[in-house]
Enzyme design. Structure first.
Site, PDB file in Angstrom:
ATOM      1  N   HIS A 170       0.834  -1.198   0.000  1.00 18.25           N
ATOM      2  CA  HIS A 170       0.000   0.000   0.000  1.00 18.25           C
ATOM      3  C   HIS A 170       0.874   1.256   0.000  1.00 18.25           C
ATOM      4  O   HIS A 170       1.787   1.384   0.812  1.00 18.25           O
ATOM      5  CB  HIS A 170      -0.924  -0.021   1.212  1.00 18.25           C
ATOM      6  CG  HIS A 170      -1.922   1.074   1.218  1.00 18.25           C
ATOM      7  ND1 HIS A 170      -2.324   1.694   2.371  1.00 18.25           N
ATOM      8  CD2 HIS A 170      -2.621   1.672   0.223  1.00 18.25           C
ATOM      9  CE1 HIS A 170      -3.220   2.610   2.096  1.00 18.25           C
ATOM     10  NE2 HIS A 170      -3.415   2.628   0.789  1.00 18.25           N
ATOM     11  N   ASP A 208       8.183   7.788 -20.467  1.00 14.71           N
ATOM     12  CA  ASP A 208       8.486   7.831 -21.893  1.00 14.71           C
ATOM     13  C   ASP A 208       9.949   7.453 -22.097  1.00 14.71           C
ATOM     14  O   ASP A 208      10.686   7.207 -21.137  1.00 14.71           O
ATOM     15  CB  ASP A 208       8.137   9.199 -22.489  1.00 14.71           C
ATOM     16  CG  ASP A 208       8.876  10.368 -21.850  1.00 14.71           C
ATOM     17  OD1 ASP A 208      10.018  10.187 -21.370  1.00 14.71           O
ATOM     18  OD2 ASP A 208       8.312  11.478 -21.841  1.00 14.71           O
ATOM     19  N   HIS A 265       7.407  19.212 -13.843  1.00 17.54           N
ATOM     20  CA  HIS A 265       8.198  18.112 -14.391  1.00 17.54           C
ATOM     21  C   HIS A 265       9.475  17.905 -13.570  1.00 17.54           C
ATOM     22  O   HIS A 265       9.889  16.758 -13.345  1.00 17.54           O
ATOM     23  CB  HIS A 265       8.536  18.383 -15.864  1.00 17.54           C
ATOM     24  CG  HIS A 265       9.210  17.235 -16.541  1.00 17.54           C
ATOM     25  ND1 HIS A 265       8.640  15.992 -16.645  1.00 17.54           N
ATOM     26  CD2 HIS A 265      10.424  17.145 -17.147  1.00 17.54           C
ATOM     27  CE1 HIS A 265       9.457  15.180 -17.290  1.00 17.54           C
ATOM     28  NE2 HIS A 265      10.557  15.854 -17.603  1.00 17.54           N
ATOM     29  N   ASN A 273       4.459  10.536 -18.891  1.00 16.84           N
ATOM     30  CA  ASN A 273       4.931   9.899 -17.668  1.00 16.84           C
ATOM     31  C   ASN A 273       3.841   9.939 -16.610  1.00 16.84           C
ATOM     32  O   ASN A 273       3.069  10.892 -16.548  1.00 16.84           O
ATOM     33  CB  ASN A 273       6.154  10.641 -17.110  1.00 16.84           C
ATOM     34  CG  ASN A 273       7.249  10.839 -18.133  1.00 16.84           C
ATOM     35  OD1 ASN A 273       7.862   9.883 -18.578  1.00 16.84           O
ATOM     36  ND2 ASN A 273       7.487  12.086 -18.508  1.00 16.84           N
TER      37      ASN A 273
END
EC number: 5.4.99.62
Length: 139
Positions: free
Chosen positions: A20, A28, A106, A130
């Site tokens: 969990h 990518d 990013h 991604n």
């Protein structure tokens, strides 16, 4: 021989090991992969397998609780963003739970990959393709 659809032994093993809140990154072809997480490189040629093929294969086996996506996908890859949201929505319905979707820069996304159990590299060659999936529980 296993009955599930996922044939890649490394990928099947890493999903089976998830507890969990453990995370798994689907990337990518260009995302830098840090030294810490296991690297599962599925890329064969540009576009093969594509990002959504990998997402679909992984989510057949993995209980997903949340997803983290780079904010930049909204502007730089809207078709893929829409496709990913559609898969997560369908998965949410199938699993019977709410999948929390969060966004980050990013740069922050790349830092978060360091905490993943594994990074799965696809052959996708489109920008910001991604996602970091967080494992849920089935009970």
């Amino acid at each position: 021989m296993k009955k599930g659809r996922l044939l890649n032994a490394e990928l099947s093993y890493v999903i089976a090991r998830l507890g969990h809140t453990d995370t798994l990154t689907i990337a990518d072809a260009g995302l830098p992969i840090p030294a810490g997480p296991q690297r599962i490189d599925l890329a064969l040629t540009p576009g093969t397998p594509d990002f959504m093929q990998v997402v679909n294969a992984v989510t057949l086996e993995m209980q997903v609780e949340s997803a983290l996506i780079a904010e930049e996908i909204k502007q730089h890859n809207p078709p893929l963003h829409s496709a990913l949201l559609a898969v997560l929505e369908a998965l949410q319905q199938h699993q019977g739970n709410r999948i929390t979707i969060s966004y980050t820069s990013h740069e922050q996304f790349k830092q978060q990959t360091q905490r993943s159990q594994a990074v799965i590299r696809s052959g996708e060659c489109s920008p910001f393709a991604n996602v970091i999936l967080s494992a849920g529980v089935t009970f």
